[in-house]
Design an enzyme around this catalytic site. Structure first.
Site, PDB file in Angstrom:
ATOM      1  N   GLU A   1       0.883  -1.174   0.000  1.00  0.00           N
ATOM      2  CA  GLU A   1       0.000   0.000   0.000  1.00  0.00           C
ATOM      3  C   GLU A   1       0.915   1.217   0.000  1.00  0.00           C
ATOM      4  O   GLU A   1       1.584   1.491   0.994  1.00  0.00           O
ATOM      5  CB  GLU A   1      -0.882  -0.005   1.246  1.00  0.00           C
ATOM      6  CG  GLU A   1      -1.747  -1.246   1.374  1.00  0.00           C
ATOM      7  CD  GLU A   1      -2.879  -1.293   0.385  1.00  0.00           C
ATOM      8  OE1 GLU A   1      -3.225  -0.229  -0.152  1.00  0.00           O
ATOM      9  OE2 GLU A   1      -3.400  -2.380   0.130  1.00  0.00           O
TER      10      GLU A   1
ATOM     11  N   CYS B   1      -2.464   8.778   3.084  1.00  0.00           N
ATOM     12  CA  CYS B   1      -2.260   8.324   1.707  1.00  0.00           C
ATOM     13  C   CYS B   1      -3.485   8.593   0.842  1.00  0.00           C
ATOM     14  O   CYS B   1      -3.379   8.762  -0.362  1.00  0.00           O
ATOM     15  CB  CYS B   1      -1.924   6.847   1.699  1.00  0.00           C
ATOM     16  SG  CYS B   1      -3.141   5.856   2.575  1.00  0.00           S
TER      17      CYS B   1
HETATM   18  P1  NAD Z   1       8.824   4.824   4.107  1.00  0.00           P
HETATM   19  O1  NAD Z   1       8.736   3.976   2.907  1.00  0.00           O
HETATM   20  O2  NAD Z   1       9.991   5.706   4.282  1.00  0.00           O
HETATM   21  O3  NAD Z   1       8.756   3.937   5.440  1.00  0.00           O
HETATM   22  C1  NAD Z   1       7.727   2.990   5.668  1.00  0.00           C
HETATM   23  C2  NAD Z   1       8.289   1.855   6.503  1.00  0.00           C
HETATM   24  O4  NAD Z   1       9.304   1.176   5.770  1.00  0.00           O
HETATM   25  C3  NAD Z   1       8.945   2.321   7.810  1.00  0.00           C
HETATM   26  O5  NAD Z   1       8.647   1.410   8.840  1.00  0.00           O
HETATM   27  C4  NAD Z   1      10.421   2.274   7.465  1.00  0.00           C
HETATM   28  O6  NAD Z   1      11.248   2.103   8.603  1.00  0.00           O
HETATM   29  C5  NAD Z   1      10.483   1.054   6.566  1.00  0.00           C
HETATM   30  N1  NAD Z   1      11.646   0.989   5.692  1.00  0.00           N
HETATM   31  C6  NAD Z   1      12.447   2.008   5.274  1.00  0.00           C
HETATM   32  N2  NAD Z   1      13.417   1.526   4.468  1.00  0.00           N
HETATM   33  C7  NAD Z   1      13.232   0.193   4.379  1.00  0.00           C
HETATM   34  C8  NAD Z   1      13.903  -0.856   3.671  1.00  0.00           C
HETATM   35  N3  NAD Z   1      14.969  -0.617   2.920  1.00  0.00           N
HETATM   36  N4  NAD Z   1      13.426  -2.105   3.780  1.00  0.00           N
HETATM   37  C9  NAD Z   1      12.335  -2.367   4.520  1.00  0.00           C
HETATM   38  N5  NAD Z   1      11.659  -1.420   5.217  1.00  0.00           N
HETATM   39  C10 NAD Z   1      12.105  -0.154   5.148  1.00  0.00           C
HETATM   40  O7  NAD Z   1       7.462   5.628   4.117  1.00  0.00           O
HETATM   41  P2  NAD Z   1       7.105   6.893   4.990  1.00  0.00           P
HETATM   42  O8  NAD Z   1       7.602   8.125   4.323  1.00  0.00           O
HETATM   43  O9  NAD Z   1       7.491   6.654   6.400  1.00  0.00           O
HETATM   44  O10 NAD Z   1       5.502   6.839   4.903  1.00  0.00           O
HETATM   45  C11 NAD Z   1       4.795   7.710   4.105  1.00  0.00           C
HETATM   46  C12 NAD Z   1       4.415   7.046   2.808  1.00  0.00           C
HETATM   47  O11 NAD Z   1       3.546   5.965   3.080  1.00  0.00           O
HETATM   48  C13 NAD Z   1       3.662   7.954   1.891  1.00  0.00           C
HETATM   49  O12 NAD Z   1       4.131   7.792   0.573  1.00  0.00           O
HETATM   50  C14 NAD Z   1       2.244   7.473   1.988  1.00  0.00           C
HETATM   51  O13 NAD Z   1       1.450   7.747   0.876  1.00  0.00           O
HETATM   52  C15 NAD Z   1       2.438   6.018   2.196  1.00  0.00           C
HETATM   53  N6  NAD Z   1       1.259   5.418   2.820  1.00  0.00           N
HETATM   54  C16 NAD Z   1       0.454   4.619   2.061  1.00  0.00           C
HETATM   55  C17 NAD Z   1      -0.690   4.076   2.607  1.00  0.00           C
HETATM   56  C18 NAD Z   1      -1.627   3.210   1.797  1.00  0.00           C
HETATM   57  O14 NAD Z   1      -2.446   2.515   2.377  1.00  0.00           O
HETATM   58  N7  NAD Z   1      -1.547   3.235   0.474  1.00  0.00           N
HETATM   59  C19 NAD Z   1      -1.012   4.350   3.932  1.00  0.00           C
HETATM   60  C20 NAD Z   1      -0.175   5.190   4.657  1.00  0.00           C
HETATM   61  C21 NAD Z   1       0.974   5.703   4.093  1.00  0.00           C
END
Ligand code: NAD
Length: 529
Positions: free
Chosen positions: A266, A300
């Site tokens: 997501e 999101c």
């Molecule tokens: P992010 O991708 O930076 O982080 C999300 C998670 O991934 C965190 O727990 C982070 O620690 C982890 N992560 C980071 N690098 C990683 C790696 N290399 N391997 C595995 N895990 C890793 O996202 P963010 O900026 O924290 O969150 C915001 C984003 O999330 C926005 O783009 C938003 O649109 C999206 N989002 C989507 C939904 C949906 O349902 N579509 C819901 C909420 C947020």
């Protein structure tokens, strides 16, 4: 069973970090193989550290997986109705502890009270929905064997094993725990990695789940840096549920593909609200403002583009700007605010950079456009931009903050074209008095969900229906039946009761061919096939 957490007392307005002792108790739920560096968690309201959690290592992830695998075997042997009883108790505990949960969410995420309460309520709704639905979905299903009477074929649903959940910071409780609920009901163990900024909401939910009777090792929480802990989790998982940015999603998907494990993603969005010329303008202005600024736009599903039909552009924008200016930005644990803070320094920097880029290239700020350090370190005003052109960052990239741009559309078709001109496809909305026309228009939009006369709550709240994105917004769905079945492997057990449907060897094959042809013709006549 753990004792109930004492989250009181808290200050009525802006509380000092009075919850720290309880947060320390929660942090002890993270189990490590040895001493680890503490990761400080800042409060967006208070600007200071409210607690620490360990920066887990790859070894800690492997240990969590070992414990989870042992616990999963016994859990999967329990009848699904017994598993469901635990989640029904979790539902009740969430409602009993509504304010305590909202306190934790607000403290670490800095959102408005109403947005925090929604997270606790949403988690309760999902728990109850799947607790009631799981026995139906997981019941063995008789399937049609090729020939009636001679055989039976039954589809069973087996748990995948250990499902891992990598969650973002914007809805730390909802997105940290609600995906694990159907996975647990399906007989899996779960390992959750919350975001570094917001680990306590998931730990609080884990605490409540244990109170509800969930075996301790069945749900593990590991905390730490994404590239370390998140990447290690993909290496031990049987299924990965990832919620976060599209860029990280791609990294996780590549690692999952290498191991040939299934995943669901997501990801981000650049959602549009389409305001048609027959929309009821006052109601629409208020509704679109909510669609854009809930959780200070760190959602999101929120709209970052408002596409307005030419015929109503001026009167709508006037009302929309008024509705946006009226939103109350507050740092409060009470219900007296509409928007809280941004969640981190990085988020504020990104929002400021997007607005500065737009203004430098000629966009106009109709309202907002300023950080508000007088309220808290990372507050930013709800902001409406006009005269935005396609080369600006706000037109192309997800801002993920309280910044929205209004655009003119020649007509409804032009609005659809503009909405679809994005690599993302998560959630759009259509605003119109003509519900039939709006619903038909909705089906032409390239997005996983489209709401009519609502921004996103209706689609999200329909937990019975699948939710997710297309294109750069994701792969797979949460919610709905698929939101549970994806954590299972379909297994078919076919039983030959008499005779055989296989071709016999040698000359008897000719007789078999003609008998089978007759049988297929009969099957067609009686509509068996
Ligand atoms: P992010 O991708 O930076 O982080 C999300 C998670 O991934 C965190 O727990 C982070 O620690 C982890 N992560 C980071 N690098 C990683 C790696 N290399 N391997 C595995 N895990 C890793 O996202 P963010 O900026 O924290 O969150 C915001 C984003 O999330 C926005 O783009 C938003 O649109 C999206 N989002 C989507 C939904 C949906 O349902 N579509 C819901 C909420 C947020």
């Amino acid at each position: 069973m753990p004792a109930p957490l004492d989250l009181a007392p808290r200050a009525d307005a802006v509380g000092p970090p009075l919850l720290s002792p309880a947060l320390d108790v929660l942090a002890t739920r993270v189990r490590t193989a040895g001493p680890r560096e503490p990761l400080a968690v800042d409060s967006p309201f208070l600007g200071g550290v409210i607690g620490t959690v360990p920066a887990c290592s790859e070894q800690d992830v492997r240990l969590a997986a070992q414990r989870a695998r042992v616990a999963q075997v016994a859990w999967a042997e329990r009848p699904v109705t017994k598993r469901a009883e635990v989640l029904l108790r979790f539902h009740d505990l969430l409602l009993d502890n509504l304010d305590g949960g909202a306190d934790v969410v607000q403290l670490e995420a800095g959102k408005a009270r109403g947005d925090a309460i929604e997270e606790v309520l949403d988690s309760a709704v999902v728990a109850r929905h799947y607790a009631r639905r799981a026995p139906v979905l997981l019941a063995p299903k008789r399937r049609k064997p090729p020939v009636p009477l001679l055989a039976t074929s039954t589809e069973h649903r087996q748990p995948k094993g250990v499902a891992v959940f990598i969650a973002p910071w914007n809805y730390p409780l909802t997105l940290g725990i609600t995906d694990a609920i159907p996975a647990l009901l399906a007989g899996n163990a779960a390992i959750v990695k919350p975001d570094e900024h917001t680990p306590f909401s998931v730990l609080w939910a884990a605490h409540l789940l244990e109170q509800a009777g969930l075996p301790v090792d069945l749900l593990q929480v590991v905390t730490g840096a994404g590239p370390v802990v998140g990447a290690a989790l993909v290496e031990v998982a049987d299924f990965v549920m990832f919620t976060g940015s599209t860029a990280t999603g791609r990294t996780v998907a590549r690692a999952a593909a290498d191991r040939l494990i299934d995943y669901s993603m997501e990801l981000g969005g650049k959602n549009a609200a389409l305001v048609l010329s027959d929309a009821e303008l006052d109601r629409t202005a208020a509704g679109v403002a909510r669609a854009c600024f809930t959780n200070a736009g760190q959602l999101c599903l929120s709209a970052e583009r408002v596409l307005v039909e030419d015929a109503v552009y001026e009167p709508f924008v006037e009302r929309f700007v008024a509705a946006t200016s009226a939103l109350r930005l507050t740092r409060s644990f009470g219900y007296d605010g509409d928007l809280g803070s941004l969640a981190s320094r990085e988020q504020l920097a990104k929002v400021e950079a997007h607005v500065a880029d737009a203004v430098t290239r000629g966009a106009r700020v109709l309202t907002g456009g300023r950080a508000r350090p007088d309220l808290g370190p990372w507050f930013y005003e709800p902001t409406v931009l006009a005269d935005v052109t396609l080369e600006m960052r706000v037109a192309q990239e997800e801002t993920f903050g309280p910044v929205v741009s209004v655009y003119r559309a020649r007509d409804a078709d032009d609005a659809v074209r503009q909405a679809n001109a994005s690599p993302y496809g998560l959630n759009h909305s259509v605003w119109s008095r003509d519900l039939r026309r709006a619903e038909s228009l909705a089906t032409r939009l390239r997005a996983g969900t489209v709401c009519v006369n609502d921004g996103f709550s209706l689609a999200w709240g329909t937990v019975d229906a699948p939710m997710g994105g297309v294109g750069a917004s994701g792969v797979g769905r949460r919610h709905g039946d698929h939101g549970l079945l994806k954590y299972t492997e379909a297994q078919v057990v076919a039983v030959q009761k008499r005779g055989s449907i296989s071709a016999p060897p040698g000359p008897a094959g000719a007789e078999y061919a003609s008998r089978t042809r007759r049988a297929l013709r009969l099957a067609r006549r009686v509509r068996w096939l």
